[in-house]
Write an enzyme that holds these catalytic residues in place. Sequence first.
Site, PDB file in Angstrom:
ATOM      1  N   GLY A 645       0.824  -1.197   0.000  1.00 19.83           N
ATOM      2  CA  GLY A 645       0.000   0.000   0.000  1.00 19.83           C
ATOM      3  C   GLY A 645       0.851   1.236   0.000  1.00 19.83           C
ATOM      4  O   GLY A 645       2.039   1.198   0.308  1.00 19.83           O
ATOM      5  N   GLY A 648      -0.043   9.229   1.168  1.00 20.01           N
ATOM      6  CA  GLY A 648       0.646  10.506   1.273  1.00 20.01           C
ATOM      7  C   GLY A 648       1.941  10.418   2.046  1.00 20.01           C
ATOM      8  O   GLY A 648       2.908  11.086   1.737  1.00 20.01           O
ATOM      9  N   GLY A 650       3.955   7.773   2.339  1.00 20.01           N
ATOM     10  CA  GLY A 650       4.982   6.875   1.822  1.00 20.01           C
ATOM     11  C   GLY A 650       4.375   5.512   1.561  1.00 20.01           C
ATOM     12  O   GLY A 650       3.228   5.410   1.136  1.00 20.01           O
ATOM     13  N   LYS A 651       5.150   4.481   1.837  1.00 20.73           N
ATOM     14  CA  LYS A 651       4.685   3.151   1.481  1.00 20.73           C
ATOM     15  C   LYS A 651       4.565   2.224   2.674  1.00 20.73           C
ATOM     16  O   LYS A 651       5.211   2.441   3.693  1.00 20.73           O
ATOM     17  CB  LYS A 651       5.674   2.535   0.488  1.00 20.73           C
ATOM     18  CG  LYS A 651       5.535   3.125  -0.892  1.00 20.73           C
ATOM     19  CD  LYS A 651       6.340   2.348  -1.910  1.00 20.73           C
ATOM     20  CE  LYS A 651       5.909   2.765  -3.301  1.00 20.73           C
ATOM     21  NZ  LYS A 651       6.686   2.129  -4.342  1.00 20.73           N
ATOM     22  N   VAL A 652       3.765   1.195   2.487  1.00 15.27           N
ATOM     23  CA  VAL A 652       3.656   0.169   3.511  1.00 15.27           C
ATOM     24  C   VAL A 652       4.140  -1.153   2.934  1.00 15.27           C
ATOM     25  O   VAL A 652       3.726  -1.540   1.839  1.00 15.27           O
ATOM     26  CB  VAL A 652       2.204   0.014   4.005  1.00 15.27           C
ATOM     27  CG1 VAL A 652       2.117  -1.089   5.038  1.00 15.27           C
ATOM     28  CG2 VAL A 652       1.701   1.311   4.580  1.00 15.27           C
ATOM     29  N   ASP A 762      -8.232  10.496  15.063  1.00 19.04           N
ATOM     30  CA  ASP A 762      -8.547  10.171  13.681  1.00 19.04           C
ATOM     31  C   ASP A 762      -9.254   8.828  13.581  1.00 19.04           C
ATOM     32  O   ASP A 762      -8.864   7.959  12.807  1.00 19.04           O
ATOM     33  CB  ASP A 762      -7.273  10.211  12.826  1.00 19.04           C
ATOM     34  CG  ASP A 762      -7.588  10.435  11.350  1.00 19.04           C
ATOM     35  OD1 ASP A 762      -8.725  10.847  11.041  1.00 19.04           O
ATOM     36  OD2 ASP A 762      -6.706  10.184  10.509  1.00 19.04           O
TER      37      ASP A 762
END
Length: 961
Positions: A645, A648, A650-652, A762
């Site tokens: 995934g 905004g 970065g990446k997972v 959130d």
Amino acid sequence: MGERILVVLLLVLNYLLVAEGEQADGDLTSLLSLMDTLKNTPPNWVGSDPCDSWDGINCKNSRVTSITLSSTGLVGQLSGDLGSLSELETLDLSYNKDLTGPLPQSIGDLKKLTTLILVGCSFKGPIPDSIGNLQELLFLSLNSNSFSGPIPHSIGNLSKLYWLDLADNQLQGNIPVSSGDISGSGLDKLHHAKHFHLGKNSLSGSIPPQLFSSEMALIHVLLESNQLTGNIPTTLGLVQSLEVVRLDSNSLSGTVPQNINNLTNIQDLFLSNNKLSGSLPNLTGMNALCNLDMSNNSFKPLDFPGWFSTLKSLTTFFSFHGRKMENTQLQGQVPTSLFRIINLQTVVLKDNKINGTLDIGSSYSNHLRLVDLETNSIDSFQQNDVPNVKIILKDNPLCQENGGVESYCSSYQPTVSYSTPLNHCQPATCSSERISSPNCICAYPYTGTLAFRSPSFSDLDNKTYYSMLEEGLMQSFKSHFLPVDSVSLSQPIQDSTKYLKMNLQVFPSGQDHFNRTGTLSIGFLLSNQTFKPPKGFGPFYFLADKYEYFGSSGLTESSKSSNIGIIIGAAVGGLVLLLLLLLSGLYAFRQKKRAEKAIDQSNPFRRWDTVESKSETPQLKEARMFSFEELKRYTKNFSQDNDIGSGGFGKVYKGTLPNGKLIAIKRAQKESMQGKIEFKAEIELLSRVHHKNLVSLLGFCFARGEQMLVYEYVQNGSLKDALLGKSGIELDWIRRLKIALGTARGLAYLHELVNPPIIHRDIKSNNILLDDRLNAKVADFGLSKSMVDSEKDHVTTQVKGTMGYLDPEYYMSQQLTEKSDVYSFGVLMLELISAKRPLARGKYIVKEVRNALDKTKELYGLHEFVDPAIGLTSTLIGFDKFVDMSMKCVEDSGSDRPKMSIVVTEIENILKSGGTNPIDESPSISSGFEEVSRGSSSHPYNSNDTFDLSAGLPYPKVDPM
Ligand SMILES: *[C@@H]1O[C@H](CO)[C@@H](O)[C@H](O)[C@H]1NC(C)=O
Ligand SMILES: *[C@@H]1O[C@H](CO)[C@@H](O)[C@H](O)[C@H]1NC(C)=O
Ligand SMILES: *[C@@H]1O[C@H](CO)[C@@H](O)[C@H](O)[C@H]1NC(C)=O
């Protein structure tokens, strides 16, 4: 090829090899010399390279940087050669009772030492002056040895020192301060120190006024059980940070300075067993005071001061008794208001002149357990019997008159008993010295005594304290990946010095004994105070027993020959080309090592594992630091396949730990990186929380300019995807209730059990993940806020959150409270019913539901809102109650919204009324969802749609107000 080239090459090669090699050889020599003077060093200390996984040794760049050998049964003395381990940063030799002799002068040569821990050994003789040369030292624990002589003035040179524990030795002389020293050093110079633990020695002279000033950052000053004389210096009142002060069992005289009540953070104040005189100071304003002991002094006779009852807010234990045979006692009647102090547990006022009637009143503290008024002048007792409270009126006129038959007239021997209960199992019958664990498994536990030096509570029969402690220990072990199955506490006692001591057994998991690295890690975690006990337990130390149940592991001989000889042999053979290659390789290697070292040293988290120099709680107890290389390995070099995934931030990546456990790694891209401080703050926040309904942080990586967070991997993606039907998971009504319950429990934990509380900020379906059994786990704490300032019930902050879920009151006032999460949770409840985005095409779910709601109709008239996938064929148990609750959660005013624990109870009741046990969070798995694959673009760890509203984005007009 000329011979000259060969010679030059050989010289260069020689330089390269020897420069590194010589010092590393020095380390080996020191360790061999240690092995000479010490018996029982680990059996795998063989071969010529200590850095080749010798137990208890850690290295960087082939140099020994840490030696931790706690409770290994070392016998003998330390060799002076220790001093040549010039890269050593950590030395922990705790819990070796047969380790004796002096601490060598050469300890002062370990210039890089940050952590020196020698707890519970048998060191003798003076603490060497050279200890003042250890300029990097942060943590010094020499407690529970037999050190004698004075405390060296030079300790005052350790300007970075944060922890000083010299307690329980035979140290003599004055407390050293800079004015009494030629070189001007003394403990008053330790401006970063938080802990002076100097109790149980033979220190004499007066407490130097210079020791305390407003520049000091002390939180614990423990000077009890010494031979100190003179007055309590008024400067003590300047150290506002103080939380625990023990000056008891000395020979202090004079009056207690009145400005002591400036110390509004003090929780425990022990002045008992001295010769203090004059009038009692007025302690009004000491609102954090839990534990006050003024007994056995020579205070002026005193009518019961009214301010006793004003120590309202946090007082849990109160003790004052006079000195027998002296006319220095409390007189008059005990005010009933005293017993109304809300957390009061114990009142001991023996040997005074309290008279009149004892009236506990009817609204006495729920926590009150003991009122001991032995030897006073009380002639009547209002209640006769006070449920749950032990009353002692022995040797009062009342008991003398009626013959002392009443139960309150007998004397009282407090007995405390506790031992960790079994975890719903039958104890196992174990052979040899193995012991049945709380999980009923036979094993050899690691054992020792845990001692708390000033617990703030006195009701030692309350099991809650012990279970909090057990839980805290387990969390600490687990978060450091230690192979611990369970812990057991037993035989708590309060000794004559008011220390609370108990036995601790730590049981291994997976096998019936620990291996050496296991016990060394557990020992270090306790000796260096990585483990922080729960609130109220105060400063502690641990003394481990020797552990000797290692299996046959670790005994294999390893024989390695030196590669150097072979290389040189080859070179001399004339293989110049090979040499050239080698040389460039070596050069590159050295440069790389240097670079790594430089990175390592600029890393602000470098020392987190041992000591936090800035603030009291080493914040990292629940998370570990991963190296970049490790994460690279676990994600197969951050391969495309493991990219699950992006967003905004970065990446997972998905990764696999060596033990097979799946992890999710959130790797920030350059633009979205936070500052070091913020990153540190986020990790600290996350590492404090552990709950089955929260995604846990396993660790982080801060290296090579990267910021990565390592989480447990949660298999079934986000609730949002599940609701939108993207993940093929069927969510029937009961399952939705359970997801709501899990989320609510996670939030209730953050708000009500974590201290200080955490506000998530959130909450939304995107941030609720579903595990393999579809239990809810709250994720993404990127915006979470810790309510550090516990004085207030809100924090003022820039408004952040996600449109549709955002609390309008918070948006307008900018004051964040727990109730903002409750609002978002209410929106989430509506989303669970409808599977609709809360804010879509100008429609706002809260407003829509409010307008459509008609309580006279079936399903409150909300048919068209209900997600068809919910399975309308069966009745929706507790639907009305669920809607009612969601409407309460989205009340306009935070004060009208329920607390999360109320929400939890309500959802539990709904589930119970439907015959479902809300405890059971793992019913059978609905068919087929496991095979479903998900697109990579919508992975739950994303938080793309988190808006930063600080730029002044207007709140959506759809709000109904
Ligand atoms: C104690 O101090 C408080 C606040 O300074 C004051 O209001 C109170 O009257 C004092 N009590 C006595 C008995 O001096
Ligand atoms: C209790 O003692 C005080 C002070 O000694 C005295 O003034 C008072 O009269 C006594 N009260 C009773 C009920 O004996
Ligand atoms: C035990 O201690 C806990 C934590 O302080 C408290 O919440 C609880 O009420 C106590 N239980 C009793 C029976 O006093």
